[in-house]
Design a protein around this motif. Structure first.
Motif, PDB file in Angstrom:
ATOM      1  N   LEU A 239       0.829  -1.207   0.000  1.00  0.00           N
ATOM      2  CA  LEU A 239       0.000   0.000   0.000  1.00  0.00           C
ATOM      3  C   LEU A 239       0.865   1.260   0.000  1.00  0.00           C
ATOM      4  CD1 LEU A 239      -2.634   1.630   0.358  1.00  0.00           C
ATOM      5  CD2 LEU A 239      -2.380   1.293   2.826  1.00  0.00           C
TER       6      LEU A 239
ATOM      7  N   SER B  35       2.483   2.077  -3.255  1.00  0.00           N
ATOM      8  CA  SER B  35       1.590   2.083  -4.419  1.00  0.00           C
ATOM      9  C   SER B  35       1.646   3.437  -5.130  1.00  0.00           C
ATOM     10  CB  SER B  35       0.163   1.771  -3.986  1.00  0.00           C
ATOM     11  OG  SER B  35      -0.319   2.758  -3.092  1.00  0.00           O
TER      12      SER B  35
ATOM     13  N   TRP C  69      -9.021  -2.123   0.289  1.00  0.00           N
ATOM     14  CA  TRP C  69      -8.103  -2.971   1.055  1.00  0.00           C
ATOM     15  C   TRP C  69      -7.998  -4.401   0.504  1.00  0.00           C
ATOM     16  CZ3 TRP C  69     -13.016  -1.959   2.962  1.00  0.00           C
ATOM     17  CH2 TRP C  69     -13.808  -3.061   3.244  1.00  0.00           C
TER      18      TRP C  69
ATOM     19  N   TRP D 293      -4.878  -4.698  -1.765  1.00  0.00           N
ATOM     20  CA  TRP D 293      -3.566  -4.753  -1.135  1.00  0.00           C
ATOM     21  C   TRP D 293      -3.337  -6.098  -0.460  1.00  0.00           C
ATOM     22  CZ3 TRP D 293      -1.842  -1.306  -3.898  1.00  0.00           C
ATOM     23  CH2 TRP D 293      -2.576  -0.156  -4.185  1.00  0.00           C
TER      24      TRP D 293
END
Length: 404
Positions: free
Chosen positions: A168, A171, A362, A365
């Motif tokens: 995350l 990213s 989420w 990820w």
């Protein structure tokens, strides 16, 4: 073991569609070694972004001939930050101004949660931008700790939580977790709400989801996912008693619509502000794709905007692939959450803010973390590609260009 499937012993009967929360996760309140590693990683990535912002001031000033790089926090004062600041400082309709004015900035398109927190923090931190950065910094720390625990629900691998946070924070759009935007605050509320829902602590889950809805309309998508999880996991009569709590997350949206109606006479003022300011009129999904494709490749826009529209297309492809994977893995509530986000952002005149919206997915990820844990080649490929893109998007935003 397949990605996004709950852990189970090798010869155990088929696992239920939703994993049980480990007992240790229920009673652990102190930070463990993985939590401390995650917070250290979080601090290092914040330092990296602040270093990038410092360099952007000196290397890419608006005036190439200047000898003054400008204020230290100026790189963070971009785009939506101005709307949040205007609402927090002046309110939604200062001095009787509103959508009836020709030069109106359509600030009512932004939910009030972040501006309210910003105004409160400003009473302690006088500098508005510093206050906004502090909110995102603290909220981001809460969010990554919650993400560690969410990852543990899905993945049996050692270090799964740490790796999920890594993918995350590196990213492409991770810069938006560090600036004065609402993504970090939303995640700091939405992820604990999802954890509470998995534990069937419905009053807590509903309150947290309601707070998330004050920050972003995506809180309603979270509420829909929680409602489906409730229905799929309720068994006996006692399980259905918390059902009224599931209406609570819709209350902030209703109250905000009422507030706007009281001042504009328009129950749909939020949606109409989105349409005026960001071309979010309803269009069929294929029309939105076609317009975004044309904007990306037909040389109708300058190269900077065209590149970002290409990123919008890629984010849509990733989102659709994720939704399909979630459906195939029978992760229906998560699929609803992602699917509603795709529908909301994919039925406008063209795509806007899809890359940034991936920060809120989420399940994406968690999936990527699982693949990087089980395939060294995929791990190398992800970090080699994501790291330069993350820097590129950060520089784009910090130098005042549109970054999705």
């Amino acid at each position: 073991m397949s990605v996004m499937s709950p852990r189970s012993p090798e010869k155990a009967p088929p696992a239920p569609p939703f994993p049980a929360v480990p007992r240790a996760g229920r009673r652990r309140l102190r930070l463990d070694a993985e939590d401390r590693d995650v917070l250290w990683l979080y601090l290092l990535t914040r330092a990296a972004l602040w270093t990038t912002a410092y360099g952007a001031r000196w290397l890419f000033p608006a005036d190439a001939g200047t000898h003054d790089p400008g204020p230290v926090l100026a790189p963070f004062e971009r785009w939506d930050w101005g709307h949040f600041l205007n609402v927090a400082r002046d309110g939604y309709f200062p001095a009787g101004r509103g959508p009836w004015d020709a030069e109106w900035d359509d600030r009512e398109a932004f939910f009030p949660g972040f501006p309210l927190v910003l105004r409160a923090v400003h009473t302690v931190v006088p500098h508005w931008t510093a206050a906004g950065l502090l909110i995102s910094f603290v909220a981001g720390g809460v969010a990554v700790l919650a993400l560690v625990r969410v990852a543990r629900l899905y993945l049996p691998d050692a270090g799964a939580g740490r790796r999920t946070v890594q993918v995350l924070l590196i990213s492409p759009c991770a810069v938006f977790l560090a600036v004065g935007y609402s993504e970090s605050l939303f995640l700091a509320l939405a992820l604990p709400a999802w954890l509470a829902a998995q534990r069937r602590a419905w009053p807590l889950a509903a309150v947290l989801a309601a707070l998330a809805t004050t920050v972003r309309v995506s809180g309603l998508f979270l509420a829909a996912a929680m409602a489906l999880h409730f229905v799929l996991t309720a068994r006996g009569r006692a399980d259905w008693r918390p059902l009224p709590w599931l209406a609570l997350p819709a209350l902030p949206a209703v109250l905000y619509a009422w507030y706007l109606w009281a001042r504009t006479g328009d129950w749909m003022a939020w949606k109409h502000a989105q349409e005026r300011g960001w071309y979010r009129h309803f269009h069929a999904p294929w029309e939105a794709w076609g317009t975004t494709w044309e904007s990306s490749f037909d040389r109708v826009l300058t190269t900077g905007y065209a590149f970002m529209f290409q990123a919008e297309l890629l984010a849509m492809v990733v989102g659709l692939a994720l939704a399909v994977l979630l459906v195939r893995r029978r992760r229906r509530p998560e699929a609803v959450y992602v699917g509603l986000s795709l529908w909301a952002l994919g039925t406008s005149y063209w795509y806007q803010s899809l890359p940034r919206a991936t920060l809120l997915w989420w399940p994406l990820w968690v999936v990527l973390a699982a693949w990087t844990l089980r395939s060294p080649r995929f791990r190398t490929a992800y970090f080699c590609l994501a790291a330069p893109l993350s820097t590129l998007f950060a520089l784009t935003f910090l130098t005042g260009r549109w970054a999705g």
